[in-house]
Design a protein around this motif. Structure first.
Motif, PDB file in Angstrom:
ATOM      1  N   TYR A 217      11.963 -33.765  16.952  1.00 44.87           N
ATOM      2  CA  TYR A 217      11.901 -33.830  15.492  1.00 44.87           C
ATOM      3  C   TYR A 217      10.457 -33.897  14.988  1.00 44.87           C
ATOM      4  CZ  TYR A 217      16.850 -35.123  15.039  1.00 44.87           C
ATOM      5  OH  TYR A 217      18.212 -35.141  15.052  1.00 44.87           O
TER       6      TYR A 217
ATOM      7  N   THR B  75      12.268 -29.015  13.411  1.00 42.45           N
ATOM      8  CA  THR B  75      12.414 -29.281  14.847  1.00 42.45           C
ATOM      9  C   THR B  75      11.616 -28.231  15.626  1.00 42.45           C
ATOM     10  OG1 THR B  75      14.451 -27.983  14.801  1.00 42.45           O
ATOM     11  CG2 THR B  75      14.701 -30.369  14.788  1.00 42.45           C
TER      12      THR B  75
ATOM     13  N   CYS C 152      17.941 -27.485  16.722  1.00 38.94           N
ATOM     14  CA  CYS C 152      18.219 -28.888  16.389  1.00 38.94           C
ATOM     15  C   CYS C 152      19.511 -29.266  17.113  1.00 38.94           C
ATOM     16  CB  CYS C 152      18.386 -29.053  14.879  1.00 38.94           C
ATOM     17  SG  CYS C 152      18.679 -30.760  14.407  1.00 38.94           S
TER      18      CYS C 152
END
Ligand code: SAM
Length: 240
Positions: free
Chosen positions: A95, A150, A154
């Protein structure tokens, strides 16, 4: 890498990021200098205490900090450089969360994409009705934003989520240790997007709110800070 875990280092993140191996970080959660404030370019290059001191308690003096006087294009270029390094050190599907105000939002979302991350959305941080407006007839500057993305796909999280797309936390003077400090409960929510024992990197630690939140919730952290006064404040906070 092990020796950097749960440490805050003093220095320029562009240099310090080089110490981190590729694919080693689960989440970057950070609040870089916005290089914003004021209504024109002249106002924006003023010291942070002139620009942001007004929105907080005028009776409390908080020290200035580095890196907040770039013009728009320089800020974009600089953001792309450090975000690209974050992309290198993030694990696949890691992230990336970056705070921004309304003015820098378009540039911040460009920078995330130019740094090779996949831009996935904007989370609103509602600071509450006590926020400022320049005068009657204006909408209050009540929200700041978290641009998120990301490194590649993700992945579906197993430990938690889906996460809220909006957080409401007022800024409390008793919980503010930096001119632009973020509320600790807000950062506590954000660090929990990764499971316990994950590694969270904050290249712009300020007073250490991300690191303190990570520590409280059993996530590892690595932090960088260029301004010695704030580095000292952050160290004291994580020791507590
Ligand atoms: C917006 S503040 C972070 C505030 C933090 N979220 C908090 O709650 O205290 C950004 C910080 O980044 C630091 N900074 C600016 N340029 C930097 C650089 N190149 N490397 C590391 N830190 C830097 C500034 O000194 C400042 O304290």
């Amino acid at each position: 890498m092990e020796k950097l875990l749960n440490k805050i280092l003093l220095g320029d993140c562009m240099e310090l990021l080089k110490q981190l191996p590729d694919n080693s970080i689960d989440a970057v959660i950070t609040d870089p200098p916005y290089c914003s404030g004021g209504r024109n370019a002249g106002a924006r290059v003023k010291l942070p205490s002139d620009k942001y001191g007004l929105s907080s308690n005028k009776t409390v003096h908080r020290p200035d900090f580095a890196g907040d006087t770039m013009d728009q294009r320089a800020w974009l270029r600089w953001c792309v450089l450090w975000i690209n390094e974050c992309h290198r050190v993030l694990k696949d599907s890691g992230y990336f969360l970056m705070f921004s105000d309304w003015r820098q939002l378009p540039t911040a979302t460009d920078a995330v994409q130019m740094g090779e991350l996949i831009w996935r959305g904007i989370i609103a941080w509602d600071k509450g009705g006590g926020s400022r407006a320049p005068h009657k007839g204006y909408f209050k500057h009540q929200c700041e934003y978290i641009v998120w993305g990301t490194k590649g796909a993700c992945k579906k999280a197993i430990h938690a989520g889906p996460y809220p797309g909006c957080f409401k936390y007022p800024v409390k003077q008793s919980d503010k240790f930096h001119l632009t400090g973020k509320p600790t409960p807000l950062m506590e929510e954000l660090v929990q997007i990764v499971p316990e024992n994950s590694v969270i990197l904050d290249p712009f630690v300020g007073s250490g709110t991300t690191c303190a939140a990570a520590k409280k919730h059993n996530r590892n952290f690595i932090g960088f800070e260029k301004t010695k006064t704030y580095y000292d404040i952050a160290l004291a906070r994580i020791k507590d």
